[in-house]
Motif scaffolding. Sequence first.
Motif, PDB file in Angstrom:
ATOM      1  N   ALA A 266       0.832  -1.204   0.000  1.00  0.00           N
ATOM      2  CA  ALA A 266       0.000   0.000   0.000  1.00  0.00           C
ATOM      3  C   ALA A 266       0.865   1.252   0.000  1.00  0.00           C
ATOM      4  CB  ALA A 266      -0.937  -0.004   1.205  1.00  0.00           C
ATOM      5  N   GLY A 267       1.880   1.262   0.850  1.00  0.00           N
ATOM      6  CA  GLY A 267       2.771   2.415   0.899  1.00  0.00           C
ATOM      7  C   GLY A 267       3.556   2.608  -0.387  1.00  0.00           C
ATOM      8  N   SER A 268       3.974   1.495  -1.012  1.00  0.00           N
ATOM      9  CA  SER A 268       4.766   1.604  -2.242  1.00  0.00           C
ATOM     10  C   SER A 268       3.917   2.080  -3.417  1.00  0.00           C
ATOM     11  CB  SER A 268       5.416   0.259  -2.568  1.00  0.00           C
ATOM     12  OG  SER A 268       4.462  -0.696  -2.971  1.00  0.00           O
ATOM     13  N   VAL A 269       2.661   1.621  -3.490  1.00  0.00           N
ATOM     14  CA  VAL A 269       1.773   2.095  -4.557  1.00  0.00           C
ATOM     15  C   VAL A 269       1.545   3.597  -4.416  1.00  0.00           C
ATOM     16  CG1 VAL A 269      -0.562   1.961  -5.516  1.00  0.00           C
ATOM     17  CG2 VAL A 269       0.636  -0.129  -4.872  1.00  0.00           C
ATOM     18  N   GLU A 270       1.294   4.030  -3.189  1.00  0.00           N
ATOM     19  CA  GLU A 270       1.066   5.459  -2.948  1.00  0.00           C
ATOM     20  C   GLU A 270       2.292   6.276  -3.361  1.00  0.00           C
ATOM     21  OE1 GLU A 270      -0.317   8.398   0.731  1.00  0.00           O
ATOM     22  OE2 GLU A 270      -0.357   6.213   0.972  1.00  0.00           O
ATOM     23  N   ALA A 271       3.487   5.800  -2.992  1.00  0.00           N
ATOM     24  CA  ALA A 271       4.710   6.527  -3.337  1.00  0.00           C
ATOM     25  C   ALA A 271       4.947   6.540  -4.845  1.00  0.00           C
ATOM     26  CB  ALA A 271       5.904   5.890  -2.627  1.00  0.00           C
ATOM     27  N   THR A 272       4.629   5.430  -5.499  1.00  0.00           N
ATOM     28  CA  THR A 272       4.817   5.329  -6.950  1.00  0.00           C
ATOM     29  C   THR A 272       3.903   6.306  -7.686  1.00  0.00           C
ATOM     30  OG1 THR A 272       5.420   2.991  -6.740  1.00  0.00           O
ATOM     31  CG2 THR A 272       4.769   3.758  -8.924  1.00  0.00           C
ATOM     32  N   LEU A 273       2.663   6.376  -7.256  1.00  0.00           N
ATOM     33  CA  LEU A 273       1.719   7.297  -7.896  1.00  0.00           C
ATOM     34  C   LEU A 273       2.127   8.750  -7.658  1.00  0.00           C
ATOM     35  CD1 LEU A 273      -1.701   5.557  -7.078  1.00  0.00           C
ATOM     36  CD2 LEU A 273      -0.423   5.516  -9.225  1.00  0.00           C
ATOM     37  N   ARG A 274       2.485   9.067  -6.434  1.00  0.00           N
ATOM     38  CA  ARG A 274       2.846  10.457  -6.116  1.00  0.00           C
ATOM     39  C   ARG A 274       4.118  10.880  -6.865  1.00  0.00           C
ATOM     40  NH1 ARG A 274      -0.610  12.210  -2.499  1.00  0.00           N
ATOM     41  NH2 ARG A 274      -1.416  10.852  -0.833  1.00  0.00           N
ATOM     42  N   ALA A 275       5.040   9.939  -7.087  1.00  0.00           N
ATOM     43  CA  ALA A 275       6.293  10.281  -7.764  1.00  0.00           C
ATOM     44  C   ALA A 275       6.059  10.822  -9.165  1.00  0.00           C
ATOM     45  CB  ALA A 275       7.202   9.049  -7.829  1.00  0.00           C
ATOM     46  N   ASP A 276       4.989  10.364  -9.808  1.00  0.00           N
ATOM     47  CA  ASP A 276       4.675  10.841 -11.158  1.00  0.00           C
ATOM     48  C   ASP A 276       3.498  11.810 -11.168  1.00  0.00           C
ATOM     49  OD1 ASP A 276       6.662   9.745 -12.633  1.00  0.00           O
ATOM     50  OD2 ASP A 276       5.547   8.006 -13.317  1.00  0.00           O
ATOM     51  N   GLY A 277       3.087  12.263  -9.995  1.00  0.00           N
ATOM     52  CA  GLY A 277       2.026  13.256  -9.922  1.00  0.00           C
ATOM     53  C   GLY A 277       0.635  12.711 -10.144  1.00  0.00           C
ATOM     54  N   HIS A 278       0.441  11.405  -9.976  1.00  0.00           N
ATOM     55  CA  HIS A 278      -0.887  10.820 -10.158  1.00  0.00           C
ATOM     56  C   HIS A 278      -1.675  10.884  -8.849  1.00  0.00           C
ATOM     57  CE1 HIS A 278       0.146   9.333 -14.092  1.00  0.00           C
ATOM     58  NE2 HIS A 278       1.169   8.633 -13.623  1.00  0.00           N
ATOM     59  N   PRO A 279      -2.979  11.083  -8.905  1.00  0.00           N
ATOM     60  CA  PRO A 279      -3.787  11.044  -7.688  1.00  0.00           C
ATOM     61  C   PRO A 279      -3.803   9.656  -7.074  1.00  0.00           C
ATOM     62  CG  PRO A 279      -5.194  11.158  -9.636  1.00  0.00           C
ATOM     63  CD  PRO A 279      -3.786  11.358 -10.118  1.00  0.00           C
ATOM     64  N   VAL A 280      -3.948   9.606  -5.762  1.00  0.00           N
ATOM     65  CA  VAL A 280      -3.957   8.329  -5.036  1.00  0.00           C
ATOM     66  C   VAL A 280      -5.377   8.045  -4.548  1.00  0.00           C
ATOM     67  CG1 VAL A 280      -3.003   7.030  -3.100  1.00  0.00           C
ATOM     68  CG2 VAL A 280      -1.586   8.737  -4.285  1.00  0.00           C
ATOM     69  N   PRO A 281      -5.968   6.914  -4.934  1.00  0.00           N
ATOM     70  CA  PRO A 281      -7.299   6.568  -4.415  1.00  0.00           C
ATOM     71  C   PRO A 281      -7.264   6.439  -2.892  1.00  0.00           C
ATOM     72  CG  PRO A 281      -6.741   5.194  -6.309  1.00  0.00           C
ATOM     73  CD  PRO A 281      -5.500   5.927  -5.930  1.00  0.00           C
ATOM     74  N   ASP A 282      -8.392   6.728  -2.251  1.00  0.00           N
ATOM     75  CA  ASP A 282      -8.467   6.621  -0.791  1.00  0.00           C
ATOM     76  C   ASP A 282      -8.280   5.180  -0.326  1.00  0.00           C
ATOM     77  OD1 ASP A 282      -8.940   9.322  -0.581  1.00  0.00           O
ATOM     78  OD2 ASP A 282     -11.126   9.102  -0.629  1.00  0.00           O
ATOM     79  N   VAL A 283      -8.755   4.248  -1.135  1.00  0.00           N
ATOM     80  CA  VAL A 283      -8.626   2.826  -0.822  1.00  0.00           C
ATOM     81  C   VAL A 283      -8.091   2.122  -2.060  1.00  0.00           C
ATOM     82  CG1 VAL A 283      -9.829   0.715  -0.137  1.00  0.00           C
ATOM     83  CG2 VAL A 283     -10.527   2.903   0.831  1.00  0.00           C
ATOM     84  N   LEU A 284      -7.198   1.142  -1.830  1.00  0.00           N
ATOM     85  CA  LEU A 284      -6.598   0.378  -2.918  1.00  0.00           C
ATOM     86  C   LEU A 284      -7.032  -1.076  -2.787  1.00  0.00           C
ATOM     87  CD1 LEU A 284      -3.043   1.920  -2.491  1.00  0.00           C
ATOM     88  CD2 LEU A 284      -4.590   2.397  -4.398  1.00  0.00           C
ATOM     89  N   PRO A 285      -8.154  -1.465  -3.387  1.00  0.00           N
ATOM     90  CA  PRO A 285      -8.618  -2.854  -3.248  1.00  0.00           C
ATOM     91  C   PRO A 285      -7.658  -3.806  -3.960  1.00  0.00           C
ATOM     92  CG  PRO A 285     -10.371  -1.404  -4.066  1.00  0.00           C
ATOM     93  CD  PRO A 285      -9.087  -0.663  -4.194  1.00  0.00           C
ATOM     94  N   ALA A 286      -7.136  -4.779  -3.212  1.00  0.00           N
ATOM     95  CA  ALA A 286      -6.180  -5.742  -3.767  1.00  0.00           C
ATOM     96  C   ALA A 286      -6.813  -7.120  -3.850  1.00  0.00           C
ATOM     97  CB  ALA A 286      -4.923  -5.804  -2.900  1.00  0.00           C
ATOM     98  N   SER A 287      -6.580  -7.795  -4.957  1.00  0.00           N
ATOM     99  CA  SER A 287      -6.988  -9.185  -5.122  1.00  0.00           C
ATOM    100  C   SER A 287      -5.858 -10.064  -4.616  1.00  0.00           C
ATOM    101  CB  SER A 287      -7.276  -9.484  -6.596  1.00  0.00           C
ATOM    102  OG  SER A 287      -7.541 -10.857  -6.794  1.00  0.00           O
ATOM    103  N   VAL A 288      -6.167 -10.892  -3.601  1.00  0.00           N
ATOM    104  CA  VAL A 288      -5.141 -11.710  -2.942  1.00  0.00           C
ATOM    105  C   VAL A 288      -5.579 -13.170  -2.966  1.00  0.00           C
ATOM    106  CG1 VAL A 288      -3.786 -12.042  -0.844  1.00  0.00           C
ATOM    107  CG2 VAL A 288      -4.650  -9.760  -1.414  1.00  0.00           C
ATOM    108  N   PRO A 289      -4.881 -14.063  -3.679  1.00  0.00           N
ATOM    109  CA  PRO A 289      -5.266 -15.474  -3.674  1.00  0.00           C
ATOM    110  C   PRO A 289      -4.953 -16.127  -2.336  1.00  0.00           C
ATOM    111  CG  PRO A 289      -3.249 -15.169  -4.925  1.00  0.00           C
ATOM    112  CD  PRO A 289      -3.727 -13.800  -4.551  1.00  0.00           C
ATOM    113  N   VAL A 290      -5.817 -17.056  -1.925  1.00  0.00           N
ATOM    114  CA  VAL A 290      -5.589 -17.836  -0.714  1.00  0.00           C
ATOM    115  C   VAL A 290      -5.707 -19.309  -1.072  1.00  0.00           C
ATOM    116  CG1 VAL A 290      -6.355 -16.055   0.887  1.00  0.00           C
ATOM    117  CG2 VAL A 290      -8.016 -17.657  -0.029  1.00  0.00           C
ATOM    118  N   ALA A 291      -4.860 -20.135  -0.478  1.00  0.00           N
ATOM    119  CA  ALA A 291      -4.825 -21.552  -0.813  1.00  0.00           C
ATOM    120  C   ALA A 291      -6.056 -22.273  -0.280  1.00  0.00           C
ATOM    121  CB  ALA A 291      -3.564 -22.199  -0.240  1.00  0.00           C
ATOM    122  N   LEU A 292      -6.578 -23.195  -1.078  1.00  0.00           N
ATOM    123  CA  LEU A 292      -7.677 -24.055  -0.642  1.00  0.00           C
ATOM    124  C   LEU A 292      -7.108 -25.369  -0.129  1.00  0.00           C
ATOM    125  CD1 LEU A 292     -10.220 -23.489  -3.571  1.00  0.00           C
ATOM    126  CD2 LEU A 292     -10.000 -22.233  -1.415  1.00  0.00           C
TER     127      LEU A 292
END
Length: 441
Positions: A266-292
């Motif tokens: 989450a912190g790295s995405v925010e820093a990456t977006l800000r580095a290029d002047g892109h707006p940062v969404p308030d929430v970053l929904p992530a798709s995370v696989p979990v083992a069955l």
Amino acid sequence: MATALPERLSAADASNIEIDSPDQVNSFLMAGHLGVGGFVRGPDDVDLDLLRAAIRERIEPSASGAGDLVRFTQRVRLHPRPLVWEGCEPDLTWHVRRTEPVAGEQGFATLVAESMTTPLPLDRPLWELLVVPGATATGPGVVLRLHHCVSDGVGAVSLVGHLFGADAQPEERSRAAPSAQSPRPGSHSPRPTRPRTRGRDRLRTLAASVARTTAVFRATVPRTVLLGPIGGHRGVALVDVPVEPLAAAARAQGATVNDVLLAAVAGSVEATLRADGHPVPDVLPASVPVALAERGSSGNAVGVMLAPLPSGVDDIGRRIRLIGAVTRTAKDAARAQGTFELTRSRLGSRAFAWLARRQRFIALFVTNVRGPAQRMHLAGAPLLRAWPVAPIQGNVRFGVAAMSYDGRLGVAVHVDADALKAEVAGRALEAELRRVAEWDG
């Protein structure tokens, strides 16, 4: 070399063939650094004949553990339907190859990125093992690439263990939350379920499945550079940090290493977006696989957890706690629901692929598996470092894959290089992980 009898692909494995496309290759890989030993005689001196002989011995059906490697001697028969695995003698002069030398670790990362857009030919077994001179000053790099129909990330840990000469048992399976049908360790066996209760459970499962399917149609992510058509130019950054400081920070917050990883992402995405002047969404929904828990003969057995990662939370401890509170319940729900409903049929898989290119429900992919705790060897050469690299698909331009190995956490950032900078994201992610490791609460 004897091969197994034809076998129909599971629905999950077949789905990974259906969603493959020339512009979004559905394969993933493990990249690593090798030391001198065995077939590696020096930084630029490798004996491919020795390596191929060792690989042939490993994938021979009569070999110990070769049952897990049966797909290495099979290809997918596409016609007539249904899809089946059929025996195919692998040409190891093609499957096990030496690449042109690369210029150090950055050159190695570039080669890895290019591999993510190169299709694996369907007339062969769906894997390749590349030896990459020049990856480090002391030894070559190695890339093991698999089509996603062969295995998911958790299953691939076992495959790597058998291929590299170690009986690797991914701890992710053993630490997986118990399924709804199995009691938690130390608990009493459940009482027999009454028919009325079973009916209510089925209705709840059906309702959850409908909700999960329709959620794909909701536009919960605002317009962002994280989403959009994925180009053919990819970027990969490889990060490597010790595991134990991350685990200690996780324990202090009542969380897991996976929660720590999500907080760092989450912190790295925010820093990456800000580095290029892109707006940062308030929430970053992530798709995370979990083992069955149940895999059967399928190479793919994962549920999908949605983890809304908060942005704008500078306090790393609070960020970990917020994420941990979500994942504690979301993991169980994802395992109870199983594989995604739309990927359980050929038509559904095609609909899913169409929707995935247009959705605004998730913003990024994050996957994490626990790999072997002990060092592995490939034909006698020590595997010094290892990173998994997962595909980015649909319209999601930012993905992170991680695997613990030999006391280290190898993390790979994979992005659409026409939209995002992998080097910036990699530096930001490493900084966030080191910040966690040095955090004193």
